[in-house]
Design a protein around this motif. Structure first.
Motif, PDB file in Angstrom:
ATOM      1  N   LEU A 198       0.839  -1.207   0.000  1.00  0.00           N
ATOM      2  CA  LEU A 198       0.000   0.000   0.000  1.00  0.00           C
ATOM      3  C   LEU A 198       0.869   1.249   0.000  1.00  0.00           C
ATOM      4  N   CYS A 199       1.896   1.251   0.826  1.00  0.00           N
ATOM      5  CA  CYS A 199       2.812   2.383   0.897  1.00  0.00           C
ATOM      6  C   CYS A 199       3.406   2.683  -0.467  1.00  0.00           C
ATOM      7  N   GLU A 200       3.866   1.659  -1.140  1.00  0.00           N
ATOM      8  CA  GLU A 200       4.478   1.836  -2.459  1.00  0.00           C
ATOM      9  C   GLU A 200       3.454   2.299  -3.498  1.00  0.00           C
ATOM     10  N   GLN A 201       2.232   1.790  -3.374  1.00  0.00           N
ATOM     11  CA  GLN A 201       1.187   2.151  -4.338  1.00  0.00           C
ATOM     12  C   GLN A 201       0.791   3.620  -4.216  1.00  0.00           C
ATOM     13  N   VAL A 202       0.645   4.120  -2.997  1.00  0.00           N
ATOM     14  CA  VAL A 202       0.259   5.529  -2.856  1.00  0.00           C
ATOM     15  C   VAL A 202       1.431   6.441  -3.215  1.00  0.00           C
ATOM     16  N   ASN A 203       2.655   5.965  -2.973  1.00  0.00           N
ATOM     17  CA  ASN A 203       3.819   6.763  -3.375  1.00  0.00           C
ATOM     18  C   ASN A 203       3.907   6.907  -4.889  1.00  0.00           C
ATOM     19  N   ALA A 204       3.369   5.939  -5.614  1.00  0.00           N
ATOM     20  CA  ALA A 204       3.440   5.950  -7.074  1.00  0.00           C
ATOM     21  C   ALA A 204       2.367   6.837  -7.718  1.00  0.00           C
ATOM     22  N   LEU A 205       1.400   7.301  -6.932  1.00  0.00           N
ATOM     23  CA  LEU A 205       0.340   8.151  -7.474  1.00  0.00           C
ATOM     24  C   LEU A 205       0.848   9.571  -7.705  1.00  0.00           C
ATOM     25  N   SER A 206       0.204  10.264  -8.634  1.00  0.00           N
ATOM     26  CA  SER A 206       0.551  11.658  -8.930  1.00  0.00           C
ATOM     27  C   SER A 206      -0.580  12.572  -8.486  1.00  0.00           C
ATOM     28  N   PHE A 207      -0.213  13.683  -7.845  1.00  0.00           N
ATOM     29  CA  PHE A 207      -1.202  14.649  -7.365  1.00  0.00           C
ATOM     30  C   PHE A 207      -0.828  16.050  -7.820  1.00  0.00           C
ATOM     31  N   THR A 208      -1.848  16.816  -8.185  1.00  0.00           N
ATOM     32  CA  THR A 208      -1.633  18.226  -8.536  1.00  0.00           C
ATOM     33  C   THR A 208      -1.871  19.123  -7.326  1.00  0.00           C
ATOM     34  N   TYR A 209      -2.176  18.538  -6.201  1.00  0.00           N
ATOM     35  CA  TYR A 209      -2.462  19.274  -4.973  1.00  0.00           C
ATOM     36  C   TYR A 209      -1.323  20.230  -4.631  1.00  0.00           C
ATOM     37  N   ASP A 210      -1.668  21.499  -4.455  1.00  0.00           N
ATOM     38  CA  ASP A 210      -0.678  22.530  -4.160  1.00  0.00           C
ATOM     39  C   ASP A 210      -0.478  22.624  -2.644  1.00  0.00           C
ATOM     40  N   GLY A 211       0.186  21.640  -2.109  1.00  0.00           N
ATOM     41  CA  GLY A 211       0.423  21.593  -0.674  1.00  0.00           C
ATOM     42  C   GLY A 211       1.462  20.533  -0.384  1.00  0.00           C
ATOM     43  N   TYR A 212       1.414  20.019   0.813  1.00  0.00           N
ATOM     44  CA  TYR A 212       2.407  19.035   1.251  1.00  0.00           C
ATOM     45  C   TYR A 212       1.710  17.702   1.511  1.00  0.00           C
ATOM     46  N   ILE A 213       2.331  16.622   1.072  1.00  0.00           N
ATOM     47  CA  ILE A 213       1.762  15.291   1.238  1.00  0.00           C
ATOM     48  C   ILE A 213       2.734  14.444   2.054  1.00  0.00           C
ATOM     49  N   TYR A 214       2.240  13.941   3.177  1.00  0.00           N
ATOM     50  CA  TYR A 214       3.060  13.128   4.072  1.00  0.00           C
ATOM     51  C   TYR A 214       2.568  11.676   4.021  1.00  0.00           C
ATOM     52  N   ASN A 215       3.502  10.751   3.933  1.00  0.00           N
ATOM     53  CA  ASN A 215       3.147   9.331   3.980  1.00  0.00           C
ATOM     54  C   ASN A 215       3.837   8.675   5.172  1.00  0.00           C
ATOM     55  N   PRO A 216       3.176   8.629   6.331  1.00  0.00           N
ATOM     56  CA  PRO A 216       3.814   8.037   7.515  1.00  0.00           C
ATOM     57  C   PRO A 216       4.091   6.542   7.394  1.00  0.00           C
ATOM     58  N   LEU A 217       3.440   5.854   6.430  1.00  0.00           N
ATOM     59  CA  LEU A 217       3.800   4.450   6.211  1.00  0.00           C
ATOM     60  C   LEU A 217       5.224   4.338   5.679  1.00  0.00           C
ATOM     61  N   ASP A 218       5.737   5.447   5.171  1.00  0.00           N
ATOM     62  CA  ASP A 218       7.082   5.479   4.620  1.00  0.00           C
ATOM     63  C   ASP A 218       8.084   5.905   5.704  1.00  0.00           C
ATOM     64  N   TYR A 219       8.011   7.181   6.121  1.00  0.00           N
ATOM     65  CA  TYR A 219       9.029   7.698   7.046  1.00  0.00           C
ATOM     66  C   TYR A 219       8.839   7.209   8.487  1.00  0.00           C
ATOM     67  N   ALA A 220       7.641   6.735   8.837  1.00  0.00           N
ATOM     68  CA  ALA A 220       7.400   6.192  10.184  1.00  0.00           C
ATOM     69  C   ALA A 220       7.117   4.691  10.110  1.00  0.00           C
ATOM     70  N   TRP A 221       7.727   4.018   9.139  1.00  0.00           N
ATOM     71  CA  TRP A 221       7.430   2.620   8.893  1.00  0.00           C
ATOM     72  C   TRP A 221       7.722   1.726  10.104  1.00  0.00           C
ATOM     73  N   ASP A 222       8.823   1.954  10.781  1.00  0.00           N
ATOM     74  CA  ASP A 222       9.155   1.097  11.926  1.00  0.00           C
ATOM     75  C   ASP A 222       8.061   1.134  12.984  1.00  0.00           C
ATOM     76  N   MET A 223       7.541   2.328  13.235  1.00  0.00           N
ATOM     77  CA  MET A 223       6.452   2.456  14.221  1.00  0.00           C
ATOM     78  C   MET A 223       5.196   1.754  13.723  1.00  0.00           C
ATOM     79  N   HIS A 224       4.851   1.984  12.463  1.00  0.00           N
ATOM     80  CA  HIS A 224       3.609   1.404  11.959  1.00  0.00           C
ATOM     81  C   HIS A 224       3.709  -0.120  11.880  1.00  0.00           C
TER      82      HIS A 224
END
Length: 241
Positions: free
Chosen positions: A14-40
């Motif tokens: 799931l983490c890899e799949q959402v990372n592969a998506l493209s967004f035009t959203y003019d803001g910041y997108i955080y994926n805690p499954l990525d940078y906080a993977w050990d905790m999750h």
């Protein structure tokens, strides 16, 4: 592989799949499954069990909760003191200057998680007793923050249609797989949005699908006896004694 290994592997996918998506959203997108993977991953390994009765679902990470700790509704004190989880958390590639990820060093409490986990701790002082009956997930793993100074939390239902549909397809697939892996008898949304997502993927007409009031302090209904309303709803559904 066993249940836990399969769940961890599917969540990594799931983490890899959402990372592969493209967004035009003019803001910041955080994926805690990525940078906080050990905790999750540790949360999944320790607290998600096959065959529990109730799957509870939130919407997406909050800026002071799961975005910081990697745990659903992850208010830092509840994560550390109730769930006994405290591991290093990394950082997203690009951070909002007013919403840095500091992990378990976050000083601000996340209101929804504080309220939710406080009730669970009151009813099940030992978290293992809670997780013998329930599991807790979020529908969408991504957190969206407005680019303005206030870094307002932007919910994924407001994305452009095609981007929203692409994200939902990935999240729906994961949710379906998780439900099939766990086999709960009830699906409970924490809020109506999550209930709608559960209804959309549920393929068992015998399952209870409903919701409790979202515990956010920004929700007026939650600010008057949320504990009592939640306990009453779960008792009416026959899920709590």
């Amino acid at each position: 592989m066993g249940f836990t290994e399969d769940l961890v592997l599917r969540t990594r996918q799931l983490c890899e799949q959402v990372n592969a998506l493209s967004f035009t959203y003019d803001g910041y997108i955080y994926n805690p499954l990525d940078y906080a993977w050990d905790m999750h991953r540790t949360y999944l390994e320790r607290y998600v069990r096959k065959g529990v009765s109730v799957l509870m679902l939130g919407m997406n990470p909050g800026p002071f909760g799961m975005m910081q700790t990697g745990v659903p509704f992850g208010e830092v004190n509840a994560v550390r003191d109730y769930l006994a989880l405290d591991l290093p958390v990394g950082k997203p590639a690009v951070e909002h200057p007013n919403r840095p990820v500091v992990g378990m060093a976050i000083k601000r409490s996340e209101g929804s998680g504080k309220r939710l986990w406080a009730l669970m701790k009151e009813l099940w002082p030992n978290p293992d007793d809670f997780f013998d009956i329930h599991c807790m997930f979020n529908y969408c793993p991504l957190g969206f923050l407005d680019s303005g100074k206030t870094a307002k939390n932007f919910t994924p239902d407001h994305l452009p249609k095609q981007e929203k549909l692409a994200l939902e397809a990935v999240c729906d697939s994961y949710l379906k797989d998780v439900i099939a892996m766990i086999g709960p008898k009830a699906l409970i949304g924490v809020g109506k949005y999550a209930q709608a997502k559960l209804e959309a993927v549920n393929d068992d007409p015998s399952r209870i699908v409903d919701s409790i009031i979202h515990p956010s302090p920004g929700n007026p209904q939650a600010n008057v006896n949320w504990n009592g309303k939640t306990m009453e709803k779960m008792k009416v559904l026959g899920l709590w004694q």
